[in-house]
Motif scaffolding. Structure first.
Motif, mmCIF file in Angstrom:
data_model
loop_
_atom_site.group_PDB
_atom_site.id
_atom_site.type_symbol
_atom_site.label_atom_id
_atom_site.label_comp_id
_atom_site.label_asym_id
_atom_site.label_seq_id
_atom_site.Cartn_x
_atom_site.Cartn_y
_atom_site.Cartn_z
ATOM 1 N N LEU A 61 0.873 -1.239 -0.022
ATOM 2 C CA LEU A 61 0.034 0.070 0.139
ATOM 3 C C LEU A 61 1.109 1.338 0.039
ATOM 4 N N ALA A 62 2.081 1.236 0.756
ATOM 5 C CA ALA A 62 2.629 2.359 0.778
ATOM 6 C C ALA A 62 3.171 2.708 -0.761
ATOM 7 N N GLY A 63 3.816 1.714 -1.514
ATOM 8 C CA GLY A 63 4.097 1.861 -2.661
ATOM 9 C C GLY A 63 3.152 2.341 -3.577
ATOM 10 N N ILE A 64 1.956 1.903 -3.370
ATOM 11 C CA ILE A 64 0.812 2.434 -4.399
ATOM 12 C C ILE A 64 0.710 4.002 -4.045
ATOM 13 N N ILE A 65 0.497 4.161 -2.862
ATOM 14 C CA ILE A 65 0.285 5.729 -2.232
ATOM 15 C C ILE A 65 1.332 6.563 -2.827
ATOM 16 N N THR A 66 2.444 6.291 -2.566
ATOM 17 C CA THR A 66 3.672 7.009 -3.222
ATOM 18 C C THR A 66 3.675 7.340 -4.404
ATOM 19 N N ASN A 67 3.263 6.351 -5.121
ATOM 20 C CA ASN A 67 3.305 6.373 -6.688
ATOM 21 C C ASN A 67 2.347 7.307 -7.126
ATOM 22 N N LEU A 68 1.082 7.094 -6.378
ATOM 23 C CA LEU A 68 0.055 8.067 -6.719
ATOM 24 C C LEU A 68 0.273 9.564 -6.546
ATOM 25 N N VAL A 69 0.767 9.757 -5.313
ATOM 26 C CA VAL A 69 1.414 11.191 -4.705
ATOM 27 C C VAL A 69 2.424 11.756 -5.930
ATOM 28 N N TYR A 70 3.299 10.785 -6.325
ATOM 29 C CA TYR A 70 4.326 11.233 -7.522
ATOM 30 C C TYR A 70 3.807 11.818 -8.749
ATOM 31 N N LEU A 71 2.460 11.200 -8.985
ATOM 32 C CA LEU A 71 1.838 11.730 -10.268
ATOM 33 C C LEU A 71 1.459 13.070 -10.284
ATOM 34 N N PHE A 72 1.218 13.718 -9.066
ATOM 35 C CA PHE A 72 0.998 15.063 -8.988
ATOM 36 C C PHE A 72 2.335 16.048 -8.588
ATOM 37 N N ALA A 73 3.316 15.362 -8.108
ATOM 38 C CA ALA A 73 4.390 16.111 -7.738
ATOM 39 C C ALA A 73 5.708 15.056 -7.354
ATOM 40 N N ASP A 74 6.828 15.192 -7.999
ATOM 41 C CA ASP A 74 7.603 14.552 -7.786
ATOM 42 C C ASP A 74 9.053 15.053 -7.688
ATOM 43 N N PRO A 75 9.399 16.190 -6.698
ATOM 44 C CA PRO A 75 10.594 16.768 -6.710
ATOM 45 C C PRO A 75 11.173 15.692 -5.965
ATOM 46 N N PRO A 76 12.651 15.726 -6.320
ATOM 47 C CA PRO A 76 13.712 14.898 -5.670
ATOM 48 C C PRO A 76 13.561 14.844 -3.915
ATOM 49 N N ARG A 77 13.060 15.944 -3.248
ATOM 50 C CA ARG A 77 13.046 15.673 -1.985
ATOM 51 C C ARG A 77 12.131 14.912 -1.357
ATOM 52 N N LEU A 78 10.787 15.224 -2.145
ATOM 53 C CA LEU A 78 9.633 14.194 -1.895
ATOM 54 C C LEU A 78 9.664 12.838 -2.283
ATOM 55 N N ARG A 79 10.613 12.490 -3.327
ATOM 56 C CA ARG A 79 11.037 11.224 -3.640
ATOM 57 C C ARG A 79 11.784 10.444 -2.774
ATOM 58 N N SER A 80 12.711 11.366 -2.076
ATOM 59 C CA SER A 80 13.562 10.801 -1.141
ATOM 60 C C SER A 80 12.850 10.370 0.047
ATOM 61 N N LEU A 81 11.892 11.041 0.580
ATOM 62 C CA LEU A 81 10.806 11.120 1.778
ATOM 63 C C LEU A 81 10.062 9.818 1.094
ATOM 64 N N GLY A 82 9.533 9.719 0.124
ATOM 65 C CA GLY A 82 8.674 8.405 -0.315
ATOM 66 C C GLY A 82 9.603 7.402 -0.201
#
Length: 144
Positions: A61-82
């Motif tokens: 589920l964490a993988g699903i949620i983070t990938n759905l969040v990245y659809l809208f915003a995926d700056p490197p810091r957010l990706r690191s947090l995810g």
């Protein structure tokens, strides 16, 4: 003096396509594990699988949620947090699998239990390294 070029990120469209595929694959795995055919269909998984299923599901589920969040915003810091969150949950799931060990093979002459133990151990070590990398990337990104 040598210069190192920063690696170029794929295009936004390519990244978004990847996020959609990753979320869809994780969704399919979540369905297959919990519904049809279910984890019980795998003969090497024991009834103790129920003791680790919650963390395994949380990891998916964490993988699903983070990938759905990245659809809208995926700056490197957010990706690191995810990466930090998903890898941390995955690490917890693997440690729990190691503790419970819901895997059992008929001997058949080949040491499949040992092979799977090694694979889980490698996953645990790799996840620990991934968490350190994500933390360093997150901290470096916030101080620039």
């Amino acid at each position: 003096m040598t210069t190192t070029a920063s690696p170029r990120r794929p295009s936004v469209a390519a990244r978004r396509s990847g996020y959609i595929v990753a979320a869809a694959v994780n969704g399919l795995v979540l369905y297959l594990v919990n519904r049809r055919p279910g984890w019980e269909a795998l003969p090497f998984l024991t009834p103790d699988m129920t003791k680790v299923l919650g963390l395994v599901n949380a990891s998916i589920l964490a993988g699903i949620i983070t990938n759905l969040v990245y659809l809208f915003a995926d700056p490197p810091r957010l990706r690191s947090l995810g990466d930090l969150v998903t890898t941390g949950i995955g690490l917890a799931a693997m440690v729990r699998i190691w503790q419970v060990w819901p895997i059992s093979f008929d001997s058949g002459g080949f040491p499949w239990d040992t092979v799977f133990r090694w694979l889980v151990a490698i996953g645990i070590v790799g996840s620990a390294i991934g968490i350190v990398v994500a933390l360093v990337t997150l901290v470096r990104g916030t101080h620039r």
